[in-house]
Write a protein that holds these residues in place. Structure first.
Motif, PDB file in Angstrom:
ATOM      1  N   SER A  26       0.820  -1.218   0.000  1.00 23.09           N
ATOM      2  CA  SER A  26       0.000   0.000   0.000  1.00 23.09           C
ATOM      3  C   SER A  26       0.848   1.259   0.000  1.00 23.09           C
ATOM      4  O   SER A  26       0.425   2.303  -0.516  1.00 23.09           O
ATOM      5  N   TRP A  27       2.062   1.172   0.570  1.00 25.61           N
ATOM      6  CA  TRP A  27       2.890   2.358   0.748  1.00 25.61           C
ATOM      7  C   TRP A  27       4.267   2.130   0.141  1.00 25.61           C
ATOM      8  O   TRP A  27       4.651   1.005  -0.168  1.00 25.61           O
ATOM      9  N   ASN A  28       5.003   3.204  -0.015  1.00 28.24           N
ATOM     10  CA  ASN A  28       6.237   3.176  -0.811  1.00 28.24           C
ATOM     11  C   ASN A  28       7.446   2.818   0.057  1.00 28.24           C
ATOM     12  O   ASN A  28       8.185   3.686   0.519  1.00 28.24           O
ATOM     13  N   TRP A  29       7.636   1.517   0.250  1.00 26.41           N
ATOM     14  CA  TRP A  29       8.764   1.002   1.031  1.00 26.41           C
ATOM     15  C   TRP A  29       9.887   0.610   0.080  1.00 26.41           C
ATOM     16  O   TRP A  29       9.646   0.006  -0.965  1.00 26.41           O
ATOM     17  N   CYS A  91      13.029  -4.579  10.187  1.00 26.87           N
ATOM     18  CA  CYS A  91      12.460  -3.897   9.017  1.00 26.87           C
ATOM     19  C   CYS A  91      11.150  -4.536   8.581  1.00 26.87           C
ATOM     20  O   CYS A  91      10.159  -3.845   8.297  1.00 26.87           O
ATOM     21  N   ARG A  92      11.120  -5.856   8.529  1.00 24.23           N
ATOM     22  CA  ARG A  92       9.900  -6.529   8.083  1.00 24.23           C
ATOM     23  C   ARG A  92       8.765  -6.312   9.085  1.00 24.23           C
ATOM     24  O   ARG A  92       7.591  -6.210   8.697  1.00 24.23           O
ATOM     25  N   ASP A  93       9.094  -6.223  10.354  1.00 19.21           N
ATOM     26  CA  ASP A  93       8.086  -5.952  11.377  1.00 19.21           C
ATOM     27  C   ASP A  93       7.541  -4.528  11.229  1.00 19.21           C
ATOM     28  O   ASP A  93       6.331  -4.294  11.330  1.00 19.21           O
ATOM     29  N   VAL A  94       8.429  -3.576  10.965  1.00 17.46           N
ATOM     30  CA  VAL A  94       8.008  -2.187  10.768  1.00 17.46           C
ATOM     31  C   VAL A  94       7.130  -2.071   9.523  1.00 17.46           C
ATOM     32  O   VAL A  94       6.097  -1.375   9.531  1.00 17.46           O
ATOM     33  N   ILE A  95       7.503  -2.743   8.453  1.00 10.97           N
ATOM     34  CA  ILE A  95       6.704  -2.717   7.227  1.00 10.97           C
ATOM     35  C   ILE A  95       5.313  -3.288   7.490  1.00 10.97           C
ATOM     36  O   ILE A  95       4.288  -2.702   7.083  1.00 10.97           O
ATOM     37  N   ALA A  96       5.251  -4.439   8.170  1.00 12.95           N
ATOM     38  CA  ALA A  96       3.958  -5.069   8.457  1.00 12.95           C
ATOM     39  C   ALA A  96       3.062  -4.143   9.263  1.00 12.95           C
ATOM     40  O   ALA A  96       1.860  -4.050   9.021  1.00 12.95           O
ATOM     41  N   ALA A  97       3.657  -3.438  10.230  1.00 14.31           N
ATOM     42  CA  ALA A  97       2.872  -2.502  11.034  1.00 14.31           C
ATOM     43  C   ALA A  97       2.394  -1.337  10.188  1.00 14.31           C
ATOM     44  O   ALA A  97       1.224  -0.926  10.263  1.00 14.31           O
ATOM     45  N   GLY A 113       5.785   3.986  15.554  1.00 11.87           N
ATOM     46  CA  GLY A 113       5.408   3.315  16.789  1.00 11.87           C
ATOM     47  C   GLY A 113       6.048   1.950  16.918  1.00 11.87           C
ATOM     48  O   GLY A 113       6.535   1.566  17.984  1.00 11.87           O
ATOM     49  N   ARG A 114       6.091   1.187  15.811  1.00 15.86           N
ATOM     50  CA  ARG A 114       6.715  -0.133  15.867  1.00 15.86           C
ATOM     51  C   ARG A 114       8.223  -0.015  16.058  1.00 15.86           C
ATOM     52  O   ARG A 114       8.832  -0.842  16.747  1.00 15.86           O
ATOM     53  N   THR A 115       8.833   1.015  15.489  1.00 21.53           N
ATOM     54  CA  THR A 115      10.269   1.220  15.708  1.00 21.53           C
ATOM     55  C   THR A 115      10.550   1.534  17.169  1.00 21.53           C
ATOM     56  O   THR A 115      11.555   1.085  17.730  1.00 21.53           O
ATOM     57  N   PHE A 116       9.652   2.307  17.792  1.00 18.84           N
ATOM     58  CA  PHE A 116       9.810   2.566  19.228  1.00 18.84           C
ATOM     59  C   PHE A 116       9.698   1.270  20.024  1.00 18.84           C
ATOM     60  O   PHE A 116      10.362   1.108  21.053  1.00 18.84           O
ATOM     61  N   ARG A 117       8.850   0.336  19.573  1.00 22.57           N
ATOM     62  CA  ARG A 117       8.753  -0.941  20.278  1.00 22.57           C
ATOM     63  C   ARG A 117      10.111  -1.643  20.283  1.00 22.57           C
ATOM     64  O   ARG A 117      10.535  -2.191  21.293  1.00 22.57           O
ATOM     65  N   TRP A 118      10.772  -1.626  19.155  1.00 26.25           N
ATOM     66  CA  TRP A 118      12.105  -2.218  19.083  1.00 26.25           C
ATOM     67  C   TRP A 118      13.096  -1.423  19.931  1.00 26.25           C
ATOM     68  O   TRP A 118      13.987  -1.988  20.563  1.00 26.25           O
ATOM     69  N   GLU A 237      -3.246  -1.601  18.143  1.00 22.50           N
ATOM     70  CA  GLU A 237      -2.936  -1.578  16.713  1.00 22.50           C
ATOM     71  C   GLU A 237      -4.185  -1.309  15.882  1.00 22.50           C
ATOM     72  O   GLU A 237      -4.118  -0.645  14.844  1.00 22.50           O
ATOM     73  N   ARG A 238      -5.336  -1.801  16.354  1.00 27.91           N
ATOM     74  CA  ARG A 238      -6.587  -1.587  15.623  1.00 27.91           C
ATOM     75  C   ARG A 238      -7.179  -0.210  15.872  1.00 27.91           C
ATOM     76  O   ARG A 238      -7.757   0.398  14.970  1.00 27.91           O
ATOM     77  N   THR A 239      -7.055   0.276  17.090  1.00 30.19           N
ATOM     78  CA  THR A 239      -7.830   1.454  17.482  1.00 30.19           C
ATOM     79  C   THR A 239      -7.012   2.715  17.708  1.00 30.19           C
ATOM     80  O   THR A 239      -7.492   3.820  17.445  1.00 30.19           O
ATOM     81  N   GLU A 240      -5.808   2.599  18.237  1.00 35.23           N
ATOM     82  CA  GLU A 240      -5.020   3.795  18.554  1.00 35.23           C
ATOM     83  C   GLU A 240      -3.530   3.466  18.524  1.00 35.23           C
ATOM     84  O   GLU A 240      -2.882   3.333  19.567  1.00 35.23           O
ATOM     85  N   PRO A 241      -2.963   3.307  17.321  1.00 30.38           N
ATOM     86  CA  PRO A 241      -1.556   2.894  17.225  1.00 30.38           C
ATOM     87  C   PRO A 241      -0.585   3.855  17.891  1.00 30.38           C
ATOM     88  O   PRO A 241       0.506   3.448  18.296  1.00 30.38           O
ATOM     89  N   SER A 242      -0.962   5.125  18.020  1.00 27.03           N
ATOM     90  CA  SER A 242      -0.050   6.069  18.665  1.00 27.03           C
ATOM     91  C   SER A 242       0.137   5.763  20.149  1.00 27.03           C
ATOM     92  O   SER A 242       1.058   6.282  20.781  1.00 27.03           O
TER      93      SER A 242
END
Length: 327
Positions: A26-29, A91-97, A113-118, A237-242
């Motif tokens: 969907s996005w330009n990775w 990277c693959r986890d960030v893309i999936a998110a 947000g996913r990068t912050f998780r890492w 992840e569904r309702t408020e990813p921030s």
């Protein structure tokens, strides 16, 4: 040429060279090799976000926005090539998110947000799994957190969750504080109070004691700690990813590492019993005699029955207070 058998294989070193991750995304990775042969993940953007969000700071990664001739990008660059395998997983986890985002802005927010998780995982990962008693306590706090999320929303509830940071109370709201205790349902009806400050009055706030039964059970019954955590993560992840950044920070502070195996323990948890800690409540509270500290004592729940309240009573007050703050 560089890096066989990786997503960056075939890209040229010495200049910024890129390859689209997936034409159907969907996005330009893009996979990229930057100057000095550093590999990177790039998200091409239409516009830079306003205001600019905070970005994680890691010793072996560089996460930055940059404006190029083709437009702005977010890139995550690996500075330590020995960590390439882990970096590809990141990277693959960030893309999936990011792909879960319905707009570019949401995709960017989810990716950061996913990068912050890492970031929190790599900064504070623990060497050992949490012991059983700590798992029980964390599950109890998560269950109370879920109730607060339902009443006042994700971010206010996470802001109120102060226990993992070492605060005297597990939850500190504007007009209320909650101390959470997890106990075995079949055990004697006592809870352990650790320290003279846990049940000490807080000026201008009501103090509550929330008690939950958290019991270890055999498969296939119950859920693991990871499953309790994943339920909340998926909700965010569904309702408020921030909100995920704050959620992961709290988990990190609590000592939880999602890379550990918690499959050996399965738990069931009850709804909380809620007690108002008011005049006459059985407790040892500060101030105590000079030279006495580090108190630990057992509190008989039978002596607390006159102070038992319905959660819906607390909920009504909480929602009313939150609505007042929002107006």
């Amino acid at each position: 040429m560089i890096l066989n058998d990786t997503p960056w294989s075939g890209l040229e070193a010495g200049k910024t060279d890129t390859r689209r991750v997936d034409a159907l995304a969907s996005w330009n990775w893009f996979w990229a090799v930057m100057p000095h042969t550093d590999v990177a993940l790039v998200l091409q953007l239409t516009d830079l976000p306003k205001p600019m969000p905070d970005l994680p700071k890691l010793r072996n990664l560089e996460v930055r926005f940059q404006t190029l001739s083709g437009g702005p990008i977010l890139y995550i660059r690996l500075k330590d090539s020995s960590q390439l395998e882990l970096f590809e997983t990141l990277c693959r986890d960030v893309i999936a998110a990011g792909e879960l985002g319905e707009t570019e802005a949401e995709a960017l927010e989810r990716a950061i947000g996913r990068t912050f998780r890492w970031h929190y995982l790599l900064r504070g990962g623990k060497l050992e799994v949490l012991p059983e008693e700590v798992q029980k306590g964390l599950i109890g706090e998560i269950e109370v957190l879920k109730l607060l999320i339902a009443d006042i929303g994700s971010k206010p509830a996470l802001m109120a969750w102060t226990g993992p940071s070492g605060a005297p109370k597990d939850f500190e709201l504007k007009a209320d504080c909650i101390e959470v205790k997890a106990r075995r349902g079949a055990s004697q009806p006592f809870v352990k109070i650790s320290g003279e400050h846990q049940l000490t009055d807080v000026p201008d706030r009501n103090l509550w004691l929330g008690v939950l039964a958290v019991d270890k059970v055999n498969p296939p019954h119950g859920r693991t700690l990871k499953e309790y955590v994943d339920e909340v993560t998926e909700f965010f992840e569904r309702t408020e990813p921030s909100a995920i950044m704050d959620w992961d920070r709290h988990l990190c502070d609590a000592g939880y590492d999602p890379m550990h195996d918690y499959s050996a323990w399965r738990w069931i948890v009850s709804a909380p019993d809620l007690y108002i800690v008011a005049e006459g409540f059985p407790r040892i509270a500060a101030p105590i005699p000079l030279g006495v500290s580090g108190l630990t004592y057992s509190l008989a729940l039978s002596a607390c029955i006159p102070f038992l309240r319905e959660w819906k009573e607390f909920r009504f007050r909480l929602i009313k207070e939150h609505q007042h703050e929002s107006t």
